[in-house]
Design a protein around this motif. Structure first.
Motif, PDB file in Angstrom:
ATOM      1  N   SER A   1      21.524  22.065  45.541  1.00 33.08           N
ATOM      2  CA  SER A   1      20.602  22.542  44.506  1.00 33.08           C
ATOM      3  C   SER A   1      20.325  24.022  44.731  1.00 33.08           C
ATOM      4  N   ILE A   2      20.579  24.836  43.688  1.00 33.56           N
ATOM      5  CA  ILE A   2      20.346  26.284  43.794  1.00 33.56           C
ATOM      6  C   ILE A   2      19.395  26.723  42.677  1.00 33.56           C
TER       7      ILE A   2
ATOM      8  N   ILE B   1      24.456  33.242  44.560  1.00 33.10           N
ATOM      9  CA  ILE B   1      24.890  31.870  44.272  1.00 33.10           C
ATOM     10  C   ILE B   1      26.280  31.626  44.849  1.00 33.10           C
ATOM     11  N   VAL B   2      27.197  32.519  44.528  1.00 33.64           N
ATOM     12  CA  VAL B   2      28.576  32.374  45.014  1.00 33.64           C
ATOM     13  C   VAL B   2      28.621  32.428  46.535  1.00 33.64           C
ATOM     14  N   ASP B   3      27.882  33.354  47.121  1.00 33.03           N
ATOM     15  CA  ASP B   3      27.866  33.481  48.584  1.00 33.03           C
ATOM     16  C   ASP B   3      27.365  32.196  49.242  1.00 33.03           C
ATOM     17  N   GLN B   4      26.369  31.581  48.626  1.00 32.01           N
ATOM     18  CA  GLN B   4      25.809  30.356  49.194  1.00 32.01           C
ATOM     19  C   GLN B   4      26.831  29.221  49.176  1.00 32.01           C
TER      20      GLN B   4
ATOM     21  N   LYS C   1      35.220  27.849  49.642  1.00 33.74           N
ATOM     22  CA  LYS C   1      36.067  28.010  48.459  1.00 33.74           C
ATOM     23  C   LYS C   1      35.313  27.572  47.206  1.00 33.74           C
ATOM     24  N   ILE C   2      35.911  27.887  46.048  1.00 28.47           N
ATOM     25  CA  ILE C   2      35.432  27.388  44.754  1.00 28.47           C
ATOM     26  C   ILE C   2      36.661  26.961  43.966  1.00 28.47           C
ATOM     27  N   ASP C   3      36.680  25.711  43.525  1.00 28.20           N
ATOM     28  CA  ASP C   3      37.817  25.204  42.750  1.00 28.20           C
ATOM     29  C   ASP C   3      37.522  25.130  41.257  1.00 28.20           C
TER      30      ASP C   3
ATOM     31  N   THR D   1      31.731  34.919  37.465  1.00 30.01           N
ATOM     32  CA  THR D   1      33.193  34.946  37.525  1.00 30.01           C
ATOM     33  C   THR D   1      33.675  36.077  38.423  1.00 30.01           C
ATOM     34  N   LYS D   2      33.047  37.234  38.304  1.00 32.36           N
ATOM     35  CA  LYS D   2      33.412  38.400  39.118  1.00 32.36           C
ATOM     36  C   LYS D   2      33.400  38.059  40.603  1.00 32.36           C
ATOM     37  N   PHE D   3      32.362  37.344  41.029  1.00 33.00           N
ATOM     38  CA  PHE D   3      32.219  37.051  42.453  1.00 33.00           C
ATOM     39  C   PHE D   3      32.928  35.767  42.870  1.00 33.00           C
ATOM     40  N   ALA D   4      33.157  34.857  41.927  1.00 31.96           N
ATOM     41  CA  ALA D   4      33.807  33.587  42.264  1.00 31.96           C
ATOM     42  C   ALA D   4      35.320  33.715  42.363  1.00 31.96           C
ATOM     43  N   VAL D   5      35.924  34.497  41.493  1.00 25.59           N
ATOM     44  CA  VAL D   5      37.390  34.583  41.411  1.00 25.59           C
ATOM     45  C   VAL D   5      38.064  34.891  42.750  1.00 25.59           C
TER      46      VAL D   5
END
Length: 278
Positions: free
Chosen positions: A86-87, A101-104, A111-113, A151-155
């Motif tokens: 939960s964020i 969010i992405v860093d967490q 990873k992120i799929d 998207t910028k940070f997740a890619v």
């Protein structure tokens, strides 16, 4: 929700999919997903279907005031055997919040799929003369800016075969006289999807969208006066009823899955039969 719109199918109807009757087959075994707006409505249904399909970890991004709903969604996800994160945050705060969010998520899973960009707000504004800078800026800062930042940070943490699925809307194609601000952000998301899909195609990351509607979610009663809500309830699709969140969620699951490996830059339309030619 007890106050169901006219034409809404009752639980148990043979032509309606439910969370109870959905059967996963492991499409996302070991995968990690982020779902914005995952505490309720379509977002929650997507998160639950990802769990039913074996996802390892699912991050639910939600506003702090929706913590109770997020906790309930977390319990349902964990009941399916997946981990839930939960964020609570306000996506409208901007780039740094999205990076956090992405860093967490990456810090926990590495990873992120799957990235589901679903969070949105809407204001009912009957006339363009009644809109305000606050309404316009809040709508864009919530509905479209975070899609760029997340998207910028997740890619950089998404491998070939990963997938991004955004929530646009039937209003992007049909328009809505009292949702000009909201509809225009949804139109922007269509262009975002088509353009980003071309940019990320060489990296093997697919980008698609879902244009649902009309779907009975908490967003509608939360943003509409009673008389306006009655108008929404009367929008019967050709199938004769307003849809349930899970009936839109299956489109997200398909687009994010291996079964849709040759689809990118596309929009699916779970809307009960309205033809939008989009």
């Amino acid at each position: 929700m007890s106050d169901k719109p006219k034409g809404m199918a009752a639980k148990g109807d043979q032509d309606v999919l439910t969370l109870e009757t959905y059967r996963g087959v492991g499409k996302f075994q070991g995968k990690v997903a982020i779902v914005t707006g995952g505490d309720s409505g379509i977002g929650r249904s997507v998160a639950l279907l990802l769990a039913k399909e074996g996802a390892k970890g699912i991050a639910i991004v939600h506003t702090p005031k929706e913590q109770k709903d997020a906790d309930a969604a977390k319990q349902l996800i964990e009941k399916e055997g997946s981990e839930a994160l939960s964020i609570p945050c306000d996506l409208a705060e901007g780039e740094e919040t999205c990076k956090t969010i992405v860093d967490q998520v990456v810090g926990k899973y590495g990873k992120i799929d799957v990235l589901i960009l679903n969070a949105a707000i809407q204001y009912i504004v009957p006339s363009i003369e009644e809109t305000t800078p606050e309404i316009l800026e809040d709508t864009y800062r919530t509905n479209i800016f975070p899609m760029f930042y997340l998207t910028k940070f997740a890619v950089p943490h998404m491998a070939r075969g990963s997938s991004i699925v955004s929530s646009t809307s039937v209003t992007a194609y049909q328009g809505s006289k009292s949702l000009v601000e909201y509809s225009s952000t949804k139109g922007a998301i269509v262009a975002f999807t088509r353009s980003l899909s071309q940019q990320l195609a060489p990296r093997g990351i697919r980008v698609n969208a879902v244009a649902a509607g009309p779907i009975w979610t908490p967003l509608n009663p939360a943003s509409r006066e009673d008389e306006n809500l009655e108008g929404f309830k009367g929008k019967e699709a050709p199938l004769g009823r307003i849809g349930q969140p899970i009936e839109a969620a299956t489109s997200y699951v398909f687009l994010a899955s291996q079964e849709a490996c040759y689809m990118t830059g596309q929009v699916l339309h779970p809307n009960g039969g309205f033809v939008v030619n989009g």
